[in-house]
Write a protein that holds these residues in place. Structure first.
Motif, PDB file in Angstrom:
ATOM      1  N   PHE A   1       0.626  -1.157   0.084  1.00  0.00           N
ATOM      2  CA  PHE A   1       0.332   0.279  -0.021  1.00  0.00           C
ATOM      3  C   PHE A   1       0.813   1.638   0.088  1.00  0.00           C
TER       4      PHE A   1
ATOM      5  N   GLY B   1     -15.516  16.700  15.982  1.00  0.00           N
ATOM      6  CA  GLY B   1     -16.106  17.622  14.348  1.00  0.00           C
ATOM      7  C   GLY B   1     -15.875  16.950  13.263  1.00  0.00           C
TER       8      GLY B   1
ATOM      9  N   LEU C   1     -15.736  13.218  10.899  1.00  0.00           N
ATOM     10  CA  LEU C   1     -16.467  12.229  10.989  1.00  0.00           C
ATOM     11  C   LEU C   1     -15.717  10.679   9.928  1.00  0.00           C
ATOM     12  N   HIS C   2     -14.636  11.086   9.674  1.00  0.00           N
ATOM     13  CA  HIS C   2     -13.636  10.394   8.319  1.00  0.00           C
ATOM     14  C   HIS C   2     -13.491   9.332   9.016  1.00  0.00           C
ATOM     15  N   ASP C   3     -14.104   8.331   9.241  1.00  0.00           N
ATOM     16  CA  ASP C   3     -13.344   6.726  10.141  1.00  0.00           C
ATOM     17  C   ASP C   3     -12.541   5.783   8.647  1.00  0.00           C
TER      18      ASP C   3
ATOM     19  N   GLY D   1      -9.970   5.666   6.838  1.00  0.00           N
ATOM     20  CA  GLY D   1      -8.285   5.768   7.560  1.00  0.00           C
ATOM     21  C   GLY D   1      -8.015   5.341   8.812  1.00  0.00           C
TER      22      GLY D   1
ATOM     23  N   SER E   1      -6.770  10.698  14.429  1.00  0.00           N
ATOM     24  CA  SER E   1      -7.118  10.647  13.157  1.00  0.00           C
ATOM     25  C   SER E   1      -7.956  12.468  13.037  1.00  0.00           C
TER      26      SER E   1
ATOM     27  N   THR F   1      -8.724  20.076   7.681  1.00  0.00           N
ATOM     28  CA  THR F   1      -7.716  21.246   7.826  1.00  0.00           C
ATOM     29  C   THR F   1      -8.570  21.826   9.112  1.00  0.00           C
TER      30      THR F   1
ATOM     31  N   GLY G   1      -4.182  10.990   8.929  1.00  0.00           N
ATOM     32  CA  GLY G   1      -4.653  11.893   8.734  1.00  0.00           C
ATOM     33  C   GLY G   1      -4.320  12.872   7.342  1.00  0.00           C
ATOM     34  N   ALA G   2      -4.481  12.978   6.051  1.00  0.00           N
ATOM     35  CA  ALA G   2      -4.796  13.453   4.938  1.00  0.00           C
ATOM     36  C   ALA G   2      -3.271  14.496   5.217  1.00  0.00           C
TER      37      ALA G   2
ATOM     38  N   SER H   1       2.584   9.272  11.742  1.00  0.00           N
ATOM     39  CA  SER H   1       2.764   8.505  10.436  1.00  0.00           C
ATOM     40  C   SER H   1       1.605   8.800   9.045  1.00  0.00           C
ATOM     41  N   PRO H   2       2.489   8.777   8.079  1.00  0.00           N
ATOM     42  CA  PRO H   2       0.906   9.375   6.839  1.00  0.00           C
ATOM     43  C   PRO H   2       0.377   8.621   6.677  1.00  0.00           C
TER      44      PRO H   2
HETATM   45 CO1  B1M Z   1     -15.210  14.639   3.106  1.00  0.00          CO
HETATM   46  N1  B1M Z   1     -13.600  16.287   3.059  1.00  0.00           N
HETATM   47  N2  B1M Z   1     -15.909  15.618   4.081  1.00  0.00           N
HETATM   48  N3  B1M Z   1     -16.499  12.669   3.666  1.00  0.00           N
HETATM   49  N4  B1M Z   1     -13.884  13.106   2.350  1.00  0.00           N
HETATM   50  C1  B1M Z   1     -12.454  15.005   2.192  1.00  0.00           C
HETATM   51  C2  B1M Z   1     -11.174  14.576   3.663  1.00  0.00           C
HETATM   52  C3  B1M Z   1     -11.811  16.155   1.503  1.00  0.00           C
HETATM   53  C4  B1M Z   1     -10.293  16.399   1.270  1.00  0.00           C
HETATM   54  C5  B1M Z   1     -12.688  16.288  -0.006  1.00  0.00           C
HETATM   55  C6  B1M Z   1     -12.201  17.510  -0.974  1.00  0.00           C
HETATM   56  O1  B1M Z   1     -11.993  18.412  -0.215  1.00  0.00           O
HETATM   57  N5  B1M Z   1     -11.171  17.569  -1.451  1.00  0.00           N
HETATM   58  C7  B1M Z   1     -12.756  16.967   2.231  1.00  0.00           C
HETATM   59  C8  B1M Z   1     -11.179  17.446   3.393  1.00  0.00           C
HETATM   60  C9  B1M Z   1     -10.809  19.103   3.306  1.00  0.00           C
HETATM   61  C10 B1M Z   1      -9.632  20.103   3.752  1.00  0.00           C
HETATM   62  O2  B1M Z   1     -10.607  20.340   5.447  1.00  0.00           O
HETATM   63  N6  B1M Z   1      -8.316  20.188   3.521  1.00  0.00           N
HETATM   64  C11 B1M Z   1     -13.760  16.669   2.900  1.00  0.00           C
HETATM   65  C12 B1M Z   1     -14.769  17.079   3.411  1.00  0.00           C
HETATM   66  C13 B1M Z   1     -14.219  19.010   3.159  1.00  0.00           C
HETATM   67  C14 B1M Z   1     -16.209  17.042   3.636  1.00  0.00           C
HETATM   68  C15 B1M Z   1     -16.994  17.347   4.843  1.00  0.00           C
HETATM   69  C16 B1M Z   1     -16.889  19.053   5.123  1.00  0.00           C
HETATM   70  C17 B1M Z   1     -17.936  18.476   2.851  1.00  0.00           C
HETATM   71  C18 B1M Z   1     -19.364  18.444   3.352  1.00  0.00           C
HETATM   72  O3  B1M Z   1     -20.297  17.861   3.853  1.00  0.00           O
HETATM   73  N7  B1M Z   1     -19.810  19.959   3.106  1.00  0.00           N
HETATM   74  C19 B1M Z   1     -17.928  16.612   4.869  1.00  0.00           C
HETATM   75  C20 B1M Z   1     -16.961  16.200   7.204  1.00  0.00           C
HETATM   76  C21 B1M Z   1     -17.688  16.027   7.433  1.00  0.00           C
HETATM   77  C22 B1M Z   1     -16.772  15.552   8.786  1.00  0.00           C
HETATM   78  O4  B1M Z   1     -16.144  15.371   8.604  1.00  0.00           O
HETATM   79  N8  B1M Z   1     -17.476  16.700  10.042  1.00  0.00           N
HETATM   80  C23 B1M Z   1     -17.158  15.407   4.913  1.00  0.00           C
HETATM   81  C24 B1M Z   1     -18.082  14.266   4.504  1.00  0.00           C
HETATM   82  C25 B1M Z   1     -17.800  12.848   4.244  1.00  0.00           C
HETATM   83  C26 B1M Z   1     -18.265  11.845   3.973  1.00  0.00           C
HETATM   84  C27 B1M Z   1     -19.107  11.001   5.158  1.00  0.00           C
HETATM   85  C28 B1M Z   1     -19.641  11.536   2.972  1.00  0.00           C
HETATM   86  C29 B1M Z   1     -17.111  10.431   3.478  1.00  0.00           C
HETATM   87  C30 B1M Z   1     -16.546  10.000   4.671  1.00  0.00           C
HETATM   88  C31 B1M Z   1     -17.147   8.269   4.874  1.00  0.00           C
HETATM   89  C32 B1M Z   1     -16.180   8.059   5.924  1.00  0.00           C
HETATM   90  O5  B1M Z   1     -15.134   7.927   6.919  1.00  0.00           O
HETATM   91  N9  B1M Z   1     -17.222   7.431   7.148  1.00  0.00           N
HETATM   92  C33 B1M Z   1     -16.242  11.540   2.996  1.00  0.00           C
HETATM   93  C34 B1M Z   1     -15.533  11.227   2.142  1.00  0.00           C
HETATM   94  C35 B1M Z   1     -15.127   9.555   1.352  1.00  0.00           C
HETATM   95  C36 B1M Z   1     -13.955  11.635   1.139  1.00  0.00           C
HETATM   96  C37 B1M Z   1     -12.825  11.602   0.711  1.00  0.00           C
HETATM   97  C38 B1M Z   1     -13.865  11.210  -0.702  1.00  0.00           C
HETATM   98  C39 B1M Z   1     -12.051   9.940   0.918  1.00  0.00           C
HETATM   99  C40 B1M Z   1     -11.225  10.369   2.517  1.00  0.00           C
HETATM  100  C41 B1M Z   1     -10.647   8.469   2.514  1.00  0.00           C
HETATM  101  O6  B1M Z   1     -11.715   8.293   3.297  1.00  0.00           O
HETATM  102  N10 B1M Z   1     -10.017   8.398   2.198  1.00  0.00           N
HETATM  103  C42 B1M Z   1     -11.923  12.796   1.088  1.00  0.00           C
HETATM  104  C43 B1M Z   1     -10.866  12.633  -0.017  1.00  0.00           C
HETATM  105  C44 B1M Z   1     -10.361  11.993  -0.143  1.00  0.00           C
HETATM  106  O7  B1M Z   1      -9.415  11.888   0.398  1.00  0.00           O
HETATM  107  N11 B1M Z   1      -9.649  12.089  -1.504  1.00  0.00           N
HETATM  108  C45 B1M Z   1     -12.902  13.728   1.390  1.00  0.00           C
HETATM  109  C46 B1M Z   1      -9.226   6.927   2.143  1.00  0.00           C
HETATM  110  C47 B1M Z   1      -8.914   6.588   3.601  1.00  0.00           C
HETATM  111  C48 B1M Z   1      -7.967   5.446   3.661  1.00  0.00           C
HETATM  112  O8  B1M Z   1      -7.901   7.573   3.573  1.00  0.00           O
HETATM  113  O9  B1M Z   1      -8.167   8.928   5.145  1.00  0.00           O
HETATM  114  O10 B1M Z   1      -6.822   9.668   4.424  1.00  0.00           O
HETATM  115  P1  B1M Z   1      -7.428   8.674   4.536  1.00  0.00           P
HETATM  116  O11 B1M Z   1      -6.606   7.663   5.830  1.00  0.00           O
HETATM  117  C49 B1M Z   1      -5.419   7.161   5.623  1.00  0.00           C
HETATM  118  C50 B1M Z   1      -4.116   8.349   5.482  1.00  0.00           C
HETATM  119  O12 B1M Z   1      -4.774   9.869   5.591  1.00  0.00           O
HETATM  120  C51 B1M Z   1      -3.416   7.695   7.224  1.00  0.00           C
HETATM  121  O13 B1M Z   1      -4.121   6.088   6.895  1.00  0.00           O
HETATM  122  C52 B1M Z   1      -4.947   5.603   5.950  1.00  0.00           C
HETATM  123  C53 B1M Z   1      -4.767   5.115   4.991  1.00  0.00           C
HETATM  124  O14 B1M Z   1      -2.698   5.559   4.984  1.00  0.00           O
HETATM  125  N12 B1M Z   1      -4.657   8.085   8.345  1.00  0.00           N
HETATM  126  C54 B1M Z   1      -3.799   7.691   9.531  1.00  0.00           C
HETATM  127  C55 B1M Z   1      -5.817   8.134   9.073  1.00  0.00           C
HETATM  128  N13 B1M Z   1      -5.511   8.863  10.188  1.00  0.00           N
HETATM  129  C56 B1M Z   1      -4.230   8.043  10.072  1.00  0.00           C
HETATM  130  C57 B1M Z   1      -4.001   7.937  11.398  1.00  0.00           C
HETATM  131  C58 B1M Z   1      -3.312   7.153  12.480  1.00  0.00           C
HETATM  132  C59 B1M Z   1      -1.866   7.454  10.882  1.00  0.00           C
HETATM  133  C60 B1M Z   1      -2.234   6.722   9.789  1.00  0.00           C
HETATM  134  O15 B1M Z   1      -1.994   7.087  13.703  1.00  0.00           O
HETATM  135  C61 B1M Z   1      -2.969   7.365  14.488  1.00  0.00           C
END
Ligand code: B1M
Length: 222
Positions: free
Chosen positions: A66, A112, A114-116, A118, A160, A164, A190-191, A207-208
């Motif tokens: 991965f 605040g 709700l992303h779960d 990752g 996590s 931002t 977290g991203a 950790s990324p």
């Molecule tokens: Co949202 N969302 N989202 N979202 N979402 C993002 C994060 C966003 C980048 C999309 C975008 O605009 N391009 C953006 C954030 C912008 C920012 O702040 N910079 C965003 C936004 C704005 C929002 C809302 C505000 C949208 C709105 O309502 N206007 C809203 C916020 C809700 C809230 O949280 N209060 C929201 C809602 C949602 C959904 C509910 C629809 C859904 C979440 C479903 C769920 O998680 N059950 C969702 C999703 C799916 C995404 C994207 C598309 C995918 C996130 C994801 O699951 N990635 C995302 C865009 C994107 O990333 N392309 C986006 C896959 C996952 C495996 O990666 O979570 O990064 P990730 O985890 C990685 C690493 O980061 C790391 O390991 C994992 C595997 O490699 N990692 C850790 C994570 N936690 C770790 C902890 C560790 C170590 C590593 O140690 C403790």
């Protein structure tokens, strides 16, 4: 090594959960991690060997692939699911104390946020590394983290954050945990994060990806 452990490791790495699961198509009809873990234990392989010689190395390879972009989230989720199916057979041994867990890892997505997806991946990978997981879910505040640490005093904590806007909440949670439980080790991920942010907020490790968290915890437990 017992051939059943090789087959179990292959099943986990390929994401083959159980015999009925259609994924991956090339393993259709074959036993999956569920059946193979049970067969290994029924055949006299120790729970500890199932964990350390099959599940942990398999998830380690999954994490490595991965990190190198050789597999993606869906494949990793299937491997994590397969690993969980196998872990289900090991749980009774962990609970009875026959297998010593590496430690307890408390994890949650910060308030605040709700992303779960990752966070769940990290929890599953760390569980695959032999740790007991206390998953607090999403939108978790500092009081909930501190209560969980009260209940699990030697636990390592993982936070996590995907937004931002919730990075600021992470900073507050780290501060409050360190105030109440100064000795607690905190990992963050977290991203939107990076190591500079980790340093600024006073967390112990960034950790990324899940693999980095597993590696750090391995060292921490040693
Ligand atoms: Co949202 N969302 N989202 N979202 N979402 C993002 C994060 C966003 C980048 C999309 C975008 O605009 N391009 C953006 C954030 C912008 C920012 O702040 N910079 C965003 C936004 C704005 C929002 C809302 C505000 C949208 C709105 O309502 N206007 C809203 C916020 C809700 C809230 O949280 N209060 C929201 C809602 C949602 C959904 C509910 C629809 C859904 C979440 C479903 C769920 O998680 N059950 C969702 C999703 C799916 C995404 C994207 C598309 C995918 C996130 C994801 O699951 N990635 C995302 C865009 C994107 O990333 N392309 C986006 C896959 C996952 C495996 O990666 O979570 O990064 P990730 O985890 C990685 C690493 O980061 C790391 O390991 C994992 C595997 O490699 N990692 C850790 C994570 N936690 C770790 C902890 C560790 C170590 C590593 O140690 C403790």
């Amino acid at each position: 090594m017992d051939p059943i452990l090789n087959r179990l490791a292959e099943a986990v790495e390929a994401g083959k959960v159980d015999k009925n699961s259609p994924y991956p198509p090339q393993m259709k009809g074959e036993d999956g991690a569920d059946e193979l873990a049970k067969q290994a234990l029924d055949g006299g392989v120790s729970p500890s060997d199932v964990l350390t010689k099959a599940l942990v190395p398999a998830m380690d390879r999954v994490g490595q692939k991965f990190s190198e972009n050789k597999i993606f989230v869906p494949q990793m989720l299937m491997s994590a699911k397969a690993m969980s199916a196998a872990m289900g057979h090991l749980k009774p041994f962990f609970q009875s104390g026959d297998v010593k867990a590496m430690g307890t890892f408390i994890i949650g997505t910060v308030k605040g946020d709700l992303h779960d997806i990752g966070k769940n991946l990290v929890a599953m990978m760390v569980e695959g590394g032999g740790w007991t997981i206390v998953d607090l879910g999403v939108d978790v505040n500092e009081d909930t983290f501190n209560r969980a640490i009260d209940e699990n005093p030697d636990a390592v904590v993982g936070l996590s954050a995907l937004l931002t806007t919730t990075m600021a909440n992470m900073e507050e949670i780290v501060r409050k945990i360190k105030e109440v439980h100064p000795g607690t080790t905190i990992l963050v991920g977290g991203a939107p994060l990076n190591d500079e942010f980790r340093l600024k907020i006073g967390a112990d490790f960034y950790s990324p990806d899940p693999r980095g968290a597993v590696e750090y915890l391995k060292e921490h437990a040693a």
